[in-house]
Write a protein that holds these residues in place. Structure first.
Motif, PDB file in Angstrom:
ATOM      1  N   SER A 146       0.851  -1.191   0.000  1.00 51.05           N
ATOM      2  CA  SER A 146       0.000   0.000   0.000  1.00 51.05           C
ATOM      3  C   SER A 146       0.885   1.239   0.000  1.00 51.05           C
ATOM      4  N   ALA A 147       0.521   2.212  -0.797  1.00 49.74           N
ATOM      5  CA  ALA A 147       1.273   3.465  -0.832  1.00 49.74           C
ATOM      6  C   ALA A 147       0.290   4.619  -0.929  1.00 49.74           C
ATOM      7  N   HIS A 148       0.154   5.338   0.166  1.00 57.15           N
ATOM      8  CA  HIS A 148      -0.711   6.527   0.189  1.00 57.15           C
ATOM      9  C   HIS A 148      -2.106   6.221  -0.335  1.00 57.15           C
ATOM     10  N   GLY A 149      -2.663   5.130   0.172  1.00 61.74           N
ATOM     11  CA  GLY A 149      -4.053   4.811  -0.154  1.00 61.74           C
ATOM     12  C   GLY A 149      -4.249   3.963  -1.391  1.00 61.74           C
ATOM     13  N   ILE A 150      -3.183   3.708  -2.124  1.00 57.57           N
ATOM     14  CA  ILE A 150      -3.321   2.862  -3.314  1.00 57.57           C
ATOM     15  C   ILE A 150      -2.725   1.493  -3.020  1.00 57.57           C
TER      16      ILE A 150
END
Lengths: 422, 260
Positions: free
Chosen positions: B9-13
């Motif tokens: 996961s990276a900043h909500g993605i």
């Protein structure tokens, strides 16, 4: 009910071998097929026909927007509507419409529609289509993955531009404007009635209901193919608790009227085969840009394919959408032809069954001449229209119809013109 | 040995990462259609390095994060963040086709984040005299021959496997094309030529000899524009998706580059 005269403005001189030797009527149709000097005559004939329809007493005359299209010569319907606003008096002007996601900023639509409403004294119906994939994504390069998000934002901006009294800033996802303050403002308050042409998605039905907009199913495939969509629309209205006011809906139908059945059959063969053979010859590679169709609509389509096929087999209501031969065009209901009484009887039955209060009529289609178009229009106005007028009016009120300025308050327009109906 | 699957996961993605192999890390950004299934080229590559196949937003395994990304820069930023979240910052970054466009952007905007760069027939360039083919305006039955020289190779990639959801699988296939269209519509042009000079890492450019989507001549523009050392290799007999046409040739070329 309301009877509305719709023009697509098709180029009427596509060659006989068009289907065989040209890939598409839309997007990449070759410029060598377009003769501007012939188009000069076509445009003027088409505008004569629209004015003639107004003189004949149709409730509205309708124009629409297409791009790079051999059957729709109106990239800007507003230009045509502007002229019609001057040269008609009481007939309502239905611009069906402006593909609002294409305009940057969409404030331009708010401005031009407000101009039309002012010039016409409040006779404008404002159509807000998403626009076809061919027009929006391919001809004008709009991103299919963002088109609907842009559409919704453009809608919000236009409505606010029409209704907000003070200058405001709009800080949207796709549009930013520090100062929105359109001059002119529309005559109609709070704004001209908004009509939305759609392709049959549940989301569009729900949105029209929520916003109290008219939903229009503008198919070229007639009432038989359209019945399922309109039944779906009314089923959804009932499910969400809306009344069954037929003026919530609009529907498009090709019609050819003549004094005798045989004459009607003979007169409309060529223009019908021209339209369904040449004008709908669209390269399928332009039909489905990824993202144009929502996932919910894709899902509904896939899930219903099996069920629909089974149902059509049971009920024998399957309607081909590829007929090009005249008898098949008539059998499938793409075009309704006949004597005035025959046409009136069928349209009355269709309008009742579909529960459609706004019937949009294509009385010019394909390469139909001005002479035949005016014959069709006049006969319809004189002998069909009176048989349909009363439908629905004793029970329902049309809340979605323009409310123009009082006649006494309107400008005395001095634009010279021939009285076409004379 | 099978590949492993994790979710990052990276900043909500959120994104699926398929891993296989050991050795130096390589982050892989797949091409047109993404990776609806594992492909043999990744097995061949995993013999030489630790392959991290990262699903980009909207592509199979990448959810619907693409709908939150409105520009090429936002896609590049999400790609940069996902590569870092997969533990591949500073490693080799390989991008094919539409994934190659984003690999180029990451290497150009954040040059320190990419150790080596592999570009296989990347989207992004546009030459008026020799434009790329429009991959989205195609009849469904023509795409296979457009993408690959091996008949049926592309269709096999997107064909539903035995356990696939009959409704959701075709929607996912369309979503992958939508995701690439979202940052490349309408011309596949990103104007990356203005940023190529910012790419300073050693770069391998691979191109299918018979690529009918992105002209092989574009390799020259990359060689001339990128500041780092550039090696150009042509994959003989391969089309745009050389990873499907000649998986071993692609993997071996990358292996030689990694060792060099």
């Amino acid at each position: 009910m309301k009877l509305m005269w719709f023009h697509l403005m098709p180029y009427t001189e596509l060659p006989d071998d068009f289907r065989d030797n040209h890939p598409s009527v839309w997007v990449d149709i070759h410029s060598s097929l377009f003769d501007p000097q012939r188009a000069h005559h076509m445009y003027n004939d088409f505008m004569d026909e629209l004015e003639f329809a107004a003189d004949c007493g149709f409730d509205a005359i309708c124009v629409n927007e297409h791009h790079s299209n051999g059957y729709g010569l109106m990239p800007s319907p507003n230009l045509i509507a502007s002229s019609l606003a001057r040269r008609t008096k009481d007939t309502k002007l239905c611009v069906m419409g402006n593909s609002i996601a294409l305009y940057n900023p969409p404030t331009r639509v708010a401005e031009e529609f407000a101009m039309l409403d002012c010039i016409s004294g409040g006779r404008l119906i404002a159509g807000f289509p998403v626009g076809s994939p061919m027009d929006t994504c391919f001809a004008l390069g709009q991103n299919p993955s963002m088109l609907r998000q842009r559409y919704m934002e453009a809608h919000d901006l236009i409505i606010k531009a029409w209704t907000e009294k003070d200058t405001f800033a709009f800080n949207g996802r796709f549009n930013q404007q520090r100062y929105v303050n359109i001059w002119p403002r529309p005559v109609q308050r709070p704004h001209p009635p908004v009509w939305v042409p759609g392709g049959g998605s549940v989301e569009t039905w729900q949105w029209c209901a929520e916003m109290e907009y008219v939903y229009c199913y503008l198919s070229y495939y007639g009432y038989k193919a359209g019945m399922q969509t309109m039944m779906g629309f009314w089923h959804e209205m009932k499910r969400i608790g809306k009344d069954m006011n037929p003026y919530r809906a609009g529907f498009l139908q090709f019609v050819g009227v003549a004094e005798t059945e045989k004459e009607a059959y003979d007169l409309y063969r060529e223009p019908a085969e021209y339209f369904y053979g040449r004008c709908l010859h669209v390269d399928p590679r332009f039909a489905m840009p990824p993202g144009y169709t929502t996932e919910a609509t894709q899902r509904a389509g896939i899930e219903s394919q099996v069920g629909r096929a089974a149902k059509e087999q049971r009920t024998n209501i399957a309607v081909s959408k590829s007929a090009r031969e005249y008898d098949a065009i008539l059998d499938n209901g793409y075009v309704i032809t006949g004597t005035p009484d025959q046409v009136a009887e069928r349209l009355r039955a269709i309008a009742k069954e579909m529960n459609v209060g706004h019937l949009m009529l294509l009385l010019q289609f394909g390469n139909m001449s001005k002479q035949l178009t005016q014959y069709n229009t006049k006969l319809f106005a004189e002998k069909v229209m009176p048989q349909l007028r009363d439908l629905f009016d004793d029970e329902w009120e049309d809340h979605w119809w323009p409310t123009p300025m009082a006649d006494a308050d309107r400008a005395k327009v001095s634009a010279p013109r021939m009285m076409a109906a004379e | 040995m099978d590949h492993s699957e994790t979710t990052i996961s990276a900043h909500g993605i959120e994104s699926r990462v398929w891993r296989k192999g050991s050795g130096p890390k390589l982050a892989y950004l797949a091409g047109f259609a993404g990776l609806p299934k594992w492909i043999p080229m990744l097995d061949a590559l995993a013999a030489h390095c630790e392959v991290n196949a990262i699903s980009l937003p909207g592509f199979p395994g990448g959810g619907r994060g693409h709908l939150q990304l409105d520009s090429l820069f936002e896609f590049a930023l999400a790609t940069h963040d996902l590569v870092a979240a997969a533990g591949c910052r500073g490693a080799t970054l390989m991008g094919a086709s539409v994934g190659g466009a984003l690999a180029m952007e990451v290497a150009a905007i954040w040059p320190d984040s990419v150790g080596k760069l592999v570009l296989q027939s990347p989207f992004g360039l546009y030459d008026d005299a020799n434009p790329p083919t429009d991959p989205w305006a195609q009849r469904g039955d023509k795409v296979d021959a457009l993408m690959c020289e091996t008949e049926g190779a592309y269709n096999a990639l997107i064909a539903a496997h035995g356990n696939a959801d009959a409704v959701e699988w075709p929607i996912e296939t369309v979503r992958a094309r939508e995701a690439s269209a979202r940052y490349l519509w309408p011309n596949s042009a990103t104007h990356v030529e203005k940023r190529l000079g910012r790419i300073v890492c050693p770069t391998l450019v691979l191109w299918g000899e018979k690529d009918k989507v992105q002209p092989p001549a574009y390799a020259g523009a990359l060689r001339d524009g990128i500041s780092g050392s550039v090696t150009v290799e042509t994959i003989a007999g391969a089309g745009h998706m050389a990873e499907l046409d000649r998986p071993d040739a692609v993997a071996n070329a990358v292996a030689r580059f990694l060792k060099g």
